[in-house]
Design an enzyme around this catalytic site. Structure first.
Site, PDB file in Angstrom:
ATOM      1  N   SER A 131     -46.298  27.023   6.306  1.00 51.07           N
ATOM      2  CA  SER A 131     -45.267  26.292   5.560  1.00 51.07           C
ATOM      3  C   SER A 131     -43.865  26.556   6.093  1.00 51.07           C
ATOM      4  O   SER A 131     -42.969  26.987   5.356  1.00 51.07           O
ATOM      5  CB  SER A 131     -45.323  26.671   4.073  1.00 51.07           C
ATOM      6  OG  SER A 131     -46.581  26.399   3.543  1.00 51.07           O
ATOM      7  N   CYS A 144     -38.388  21.331  11.591  1.00 53.13           N
ATOM      8  CA  CYS A 144     -37.157  20.519  11.607  1.00 53.13           C
ATOM      9  C   CYS A 144     -35.913  21.387  11.720  1.00 53.13           C
ATOM     10  O   CYS A 144     -34.871  20.942  12.219  1.00 53.13           O
ATOM     11  CB  CYS A 144     -37.055  19.691  10.332  1.00 53.13           C
ATOM     12  SG  CYS A 144     -38.575  18.865   9.862  1.00 53.13           S
ATOM     13  N   ARG A 180     -50.719  32.265  -5.416  1.00 54.38           N
ATOM     14  CA  ARG A 180     -50.977  31.021  -6.165  1.00 54.38           C
ATOM     15  C   ARG A 180     -52.442  30.607  -6.077  1.00 54.38           C
ATOM     16  O   ARG A 180     -52.777  29.460  -6.381  1.00 54.38           O
ATOM     17  CB  ARG A 180     -50.111  29.897  -5.600  1.00 54.38           C
ATOM     18  CG  ARG A 180     -48.647  30.101  -5.907  1.00 54.38           C
ATOM     19  CD  ARG A 180     -47.804  29.235  -5.011  1.00 54.38           C
ATOM     20  NE  ARG A 180     -46.425  29.277  -5.460  1.00 54.38           N
ATOM     21  CZ  ARG A 180     -45.789  28.252  -6.029  1.00 54.38           C
ATOM     22  NH1 ARG A 180     -46.405  27.121  -6.189  1.00 54.38           N
ATOM     23  NH2 ARG A 180     -44.556  28.381  -6.434  1.00 54.38           N
ATOM     24  N   VAL A 204     -59.915  26.435  13.593  1.00 53.90           N
ATOM     25  CA  VAL A 204     -61.138  25.667  13.381  1.00 53.90           C
ATOM     26  C   VAL A 204     -61.509  25.039  14.723  1.00 53.90           C
ATOM     27  O   VAL A 204     -60.683  24.370  15.358  1.00 53.90           O
ATOM     28  CB  VAL A 204     -60.944  24.583  12.303  1.00 53.90           C
ATOM     29  CG1 VAL A 204     -62.174  23.684  12.201  1.00 53.90           C
ATOM     30  CG2 VAL A 204     -60.635  25.240  10.950  1.00 53.90           C
ATOM     31  N   TYR A 221     -18.469   2.550  -4.967  1.00 51.95           N
ATOM     32  CA  TYR A 221     -17.277   2.472  -4.110  1.00 51.95           C
ATOM     33  C   TYR A 221     -16.132   3.281  -4.707  1.00 51.95           C
ATOM     34  O   TYR A 221     -15.818   3.159  -5.895  1.00 51.95           O
ATOM     35  CB  TYR A 221     -16.806   1.022  -3.933  1.00 51.95           C
ATOM     36  CG  TYR A 221     -15.342   0.978  -3.510  1.00 51.95           C
ATOM     37  CD1 TYR A 221     -14.959   1.455  -2.251  1.00 51.95           C
ATOM     38  CD2 TYR A 221     -14.338   0.534  -4.374  1.00 51.95           C
ATOM     39  CE1 TYR A 221     -13.620   1.475  -1.876  1.00 51.95           C
ATOM     40  CE2 TYR A 221     -12.998   0.549  -4.003  1.00 51.95           C
ATOM     41  CZ  TYR A 221     -12.639   1.028  -2.755  1.00 51.95           C
ATOM     42  OH  TYR A 221     -11.332   1.069  -2.390  1.00 51.95           O
TER      43      TYR A 221
HETATM   44  C1  LIG Z   1     -37.863  20.642  16.763  1.00 52.26           C
HETATM   45  C2  LIG Z   1     -38.393  19.738  15.696  1.00 52.26           C
HETATM   46  C3  LIG Z   1     -37.513  19.101  14.831  1.00 52.26           C
HETATM   47  C4  LIG Z   1     -37.982  18.246  13.853  1.00 52.26           C
HETATM   48  N1  LIG Z   1     -37.091  17.628  13.018  1.00 52.26           N
HETATM   49  C5  LIG Z   1     -37.544  16.790  12.050  1.00 52.26           C
HETATM   50  C6  LIG Z   1     -36.637  16.161  11.161  1.00 52.26           C
HETATM   51  O1  LIG Z   1     -35.414  16.357  11.244  1.00 52.26           O
HETATM   52  N2  LIG Z   1     -37.135  15.337  10.205  1.00 52.26           N
HETATM   53  C7  LIG Z   1     -38.485  15.113  10.066  1.00 52.26           C
HETATM   54  O2  LIG Z   1     -38.899  14.375   9.160  1.00 52.26           O
HETATM   55  N3  LIG Z   1     -39.376  15.712  10.904  1.00 52.26           N
HETATM   56  C8  LIG Z   1     -38.938  16.531  11.876  1.00 52.26           C
HETATM   57  N4  LIG Z   1     -39.833  17.152  12.721  1.00 52.26           N
HETATM   58  C9  LIG Z   1     -41.269  16.839  12.601  1.00 52.26           C
HETATM   59  C10 LIG Z   1     -41.967  17.698  11.542  1.00 52.26           C
HETATM   60  O3  LIG Z   1     -41.746  19.052  11.794  1.00 52.26           O
HETATM   61  C11 LIG Z   1     -43.434  17.395  11.572  1.00 52.26           C
HETATM   62  O4  LIG Z   1     -43.597  16.011  11.356  1.00 52.26           O
HETATM   63  C12 LIG Z   1     -44.209  18.155  10.510  1.00 52.26           C
HETATM   64  O5  LIG Z   1     -44.156  19.520  10.747  1.00 52.26           O
HETATM   65  C13 LIG Z   1     -45.650  17.682  10.495  1.00 52.26           C
HETATM   66  O6  LIG Z   1     -46.365  18.434   9.592  1.00 52.26           O
HETATM   67  P1  LIG Z   1     -47.936  18.574   9.755  1.00 52.26           P
HETATM   68  O7  LIG Z   1     -48.397  19.493   8.667  1.00 52.26           O
HETATM   69  O8  LIG Z   1     -48.555  17.244   9.862  1.00 52.26           O
HETATM   70  O9  LIG Z   1     -48.140  19.213  11.184  1.00 52.26           O
HETATM   71  P2  LIG Z   1     -47.639  20.609  11.761  1.00 52.26           P
HETATM   72  O10 LIG Z   1     -46.370  21.019  11.156  1.00 52.26           O
HETATM   73  O11 LIG Z   1     -47.717  20.493  13.242  1.00 52.26           O
HETATM   74  O12 LIG Z   1     -48.742  21.611  11.260  1.00 52.26           O
HETATM   75  C14 LIG Z   1     -50.060  21.542  11.744  1.00 52.26           C
HETATM   76  C15 LIG Z   1     -50.581  22.961  11.731  1.00 52.26           C
HETATM   77  O13 LIG Z   1     -51.964  22.914  12.008  1.00 52.26           O
HETATM   78  C16 LIG Z   1     -52.282  24.021  12.826  1.00 52.26           C
HETATM   79  N5  LIG Z   1     -53.528  23.673  13.510  1.00 52.26           N
HETATM   80  C17 LIG Z   1     -53.728  22.642  14.370  1.00 52.26           C
HETATM   81  N6  LIG Z   1     -54.997  22.621  14.779  1.00 52.26           N
HETATM   82  C18 LIG Z   1     -55.625  23.651  14.159  1.00 52.26           C
HETATM   83  C19 LIG Z   1     -56.945  24.139  14.168  1.00 52.26           C
HETATM   84  N7  LIG Z   1     -57.908  23.554  14.903  1.00 52.26           N
HETATM   85  N8  LIG Z   1     -57.224  25.223  13.420  1.00 52.26           N
HETATM   86  C20 LIG Z   1     -56.256  25.829  12.675  1.00 52.26           C
HETATM   87  N9  LIG Z   1     -54.995  25.413  12.630  1.00 52.26           N
HETATM   88  C21 LIG Z   1     -54.677  24.325  13.352  1.00 52.26           C
HETATM   89  C22 LIG Z   1     -51.095  24.172  13.748  1.00 52.26           C
HETATM   90  O14 LIG Z   1     -51.005  25.477  14.254  1.00 52.26           O
HETATM   91  C23 LIG Z   1     -49.947  23.829  12.807  1.00 52.26           C
HETATM   92  O15 LIG Z   1     -49.361  24.954  12.203  1.00 52.26           O
HETATM   93  C24 LIG Z   1     -39.386  18.025  13.718  1.00 52.26           C
HETATM   94  C25 LIG Z   1     -40.274  18.665  14.582  1.00 52.26           C
HETATM   95  C26 LIG Z   1     -39.800  19.504  15.553  1.00 52.26           C
HETATM   96  C27 LIG Z   1     -40.770  20.181  16.477  1.00 52.26           C
END
Ligand SMILES: Cc1cc2nc3c(=O)[nH]c(=O)nc-3n(C[C@H](O)[C@H](O)[C@H](O)COP(=O)(O)OP(=O)(O)OC[C@H]3O[C@@H](n4cnc5c(N)ncnc54)[C@H](O)[C@@H]3O)c2cc1C
Length: 464
Positions: free
Chosen positions: A48, A52, A79, A89, A437
């Site tokens: 968590s 961003c 929790r 996985v 405004y």
């Molecule tokens: C530098 C940066 C800036 C960003 N800025 C913005 C912003 O300003 N606004 C915005 O809306 N979004 C932004 N984003 C995008 C946003 O961070 C992502 O869209 C968001 O984190 C997606 O959440 P998610 O849970 O889908 O994936 P993720 O956050 O990628 O989480 C997926 C998790 O799954 C884990 N995982 C993957 N495969 C496996 C597996 N086989 N087994 C166990 N664990 C696994 C990974 O380790 C990861 O922790 C930004 C991203 C980056 C990198």
């Protein structure tokens, strides 16, 4: 058997960040541990967390890494969520309703069965197979480990040159971070203009503003190699025609949905490689499997086409919807209109809806207008200029898209357009919107309304 003696159902979540843990948390709000056991697997070190925020942590606006962590594994455990860190996985056995896991540090393997499964594996950053790409000093910025490695690298370098590869919003935000750290920054970009999520005419404004900040912009250039020095560290980035000195390199080339597991399990993927779900975020054709976040495709409500958009704002909403449904409630995610905001130093960049090329691809005919206005009444101190580009459908006048580039107060104005798009308003209807405004906040006609008026006139003129 009395309900209290019945063993709980088990929800397994793959991925411990935005989508996965939002889903787990919402399911836990609706179901007690006696009713639903929740086991989540995360292969990384952190749960968590806000990717961003990484550009602002690297740039020094956010002091510590821990400020980017919304909830630790211990807090999830308190929790009633059993979040197993450093556990990957490696296989989903759909028929057997179980997942195979591997402890990242020990290699130990095990199977865990599930009644319900949530896939929230996110996206994988594109890392081109170039000579030198793995050299010390070359960094991605996807995880907090990446951010820390980059900060360590910045601390270790004696030089002050940085190259950012890619000029999407992450590249642009990282360019700002490095400028703030005192680096001479070059951005090497494959496209003709930065921010390909904008039309090129609006991207040009970003280009000019970035040059004004002292950032060297190299457009229309593909990186062909990363050059290293005698110590093995990066020393330059090479394109076909030039070399750019680099003590550090940051990659911001984009992402692809992380769906290898899903593909191997035979789950349905769309044309962009993301999982396909129904409106309740259930994987199509699979009653007990849900997916959300960067690993899925979403419906673009303006074009009616499926797209892959990796944004945290969607991931959190998906997680909420999934958790509600898994927990026995009912929620849907209708789709997106394609809203995104970012900034580079004091330049704010916003877009929603369709670009010109999206509209063409969708078979829509349109008119466009671009206006220049100010963030506050022109006479009020610190009124800053902004440009608003608006697309409206020919004949119907339906709003199709808005892009805004300007200084303070520009970006979040796009939310007006996002609401109008969602409501399928015409640009003429927008002109009557009762927006707030007062001179410190906007001119008497807000810039978005000025654009809507001009677009209304253009639609009428076009209709003859
Ligand atoms: C530098 C940066 C800036 C960003 N800025 C913005 C912003 O300003 N606004 C915005 O809306 N979004 C932004 N984003 C995008 C946003 O961070 C992502 O869209 C968001 O984190 C997606 O959440 P998610 O849970 O889908 O994936 P993720 O956050 O990628 O989480 C997926 C998790 O799954 C884990 N995982 C993957 N495969 C496996 C597996 N086989 N087994 C166990 N664990 C696994 C990974 O380790 C990861 O922790 C930004 C991203 C980056 C990198």
């Amino acid at each position: 058997m009395s309900p209290t003696n019945r063993s709980p159902e088990r929800l397994v979540v793959i991925g411990g960040d935005a989508a996965g843990m939002s889903a787990a948390s919402q399911a836990r709000r609706l179901r007690t541990p006696d009713e639903l056991e929740i086991v989540a697997f995360e292969r990384g070190h952190f749960s968590s967390f806000s990717a961003c925020g990484i550009p602002y942590w690297v740039g020094g606006d956010v002091a510590t890494r821990d400020e980017l962590i919304a909830r630790t594994p211990e807090e999830h455990a308190a929790r009633g969520i059993d979040l197993r860190m450093r556990t990957e996985v490696t296989e989903i056995d759909v028929a057997g309703r179980r997942v195979r896991t591997r402890a990242v540090d020990s290699g130990a393997e095990a199977w865990t069965s599930y009644d319900k499964l949530v896939i929230a594996t996110g996206a994988r950053p594109i890392r081109p197979d170039l000579p030198g790409i793995d050299a010390p000093g070359v960094h991605g910025v996807q995880t907090l480990d990446d951010g820390q490695a980059l900060l360590d690298s910045l601390a270790a370098t004696r030089g002050r040159s940085a190259v950012v590869v890619g000029a999407g919003y992450i590249g642009v935000e990282m360019a700002e971070a490095l400028v703030n750290r005192g680096y001479e920054v070059t951005v090497v970009n494959r496209g003709k203009e930065p921010m390909a999520t904008l039309d090129p005419d609006m991207g040009r404004l970003v280009h000019e503003a970035m040059e004004g900040l002292g950032i060297r912009m190299v457009d229309d250039a593909a990186v062909t190699k990363i050059l290293t020095g005698g110590d093995g560290r990066v020393r330059a980035v090479g394109t076909e025609s030039a070399e750019y000195p680099a003590d550090v390199v940051v990659l911001g080339i984009g992402v692809r949905p992380e769906t290898g597991l899903a593909r191997a399990a035979g789950l349905p993927l769309g044309e962009h490689g993301g999982l396909l779900t129904d409106l309740s975020m259930r994987v199509r054709g699979h009653e007990n499997i849900w997916a959300g976040g960067d690993c899925v495709e979403v419906m673009d409500l303006v074009s009616g086409r499926e797209r892959h958009i990796a944004l945290g704002t969607h991931a959190n909403k998906h997680g909420q919807v999934i958790g509600t449904n898994v927990g026995g409630g009912y929620a849907t995610f209708p789709g997106v209109v394609g809203t995104a905001v970012s900034k580079v130093c004091d330049l704010e960049i916003a877009r929603t809806g369709l670009r010109e090329k999206d509209a063409r691809r969708a078979g829509l005919q349109y008119v466009t207008v671009t206006i220049e206005s100010t963030s506050r009444a022109g006479y009020y101190p610190n009124a800053a200029s902004m440009k608003v580009k608006m697309l409206a459908e020919r004949r119907t006048g339906r709003l199709l898209g808005v892009q805004i580039v300007g200084r303070e107060g520009a970006a979040k104005r796009v939310d007006i357009a996002a609401v109008a798009l969602t409501a399928r308003m015409t640009v003429e209807e927008m002109t009557a919107l009762d927006l707030g405004y007062a001179p410190p906040f906007s001119p008497v006609w807000d810039p978005v309304l000025v654009a809507a008026r001009k677009a209304t006139a253009a639609v009428r003129e076009d209709a003859g």
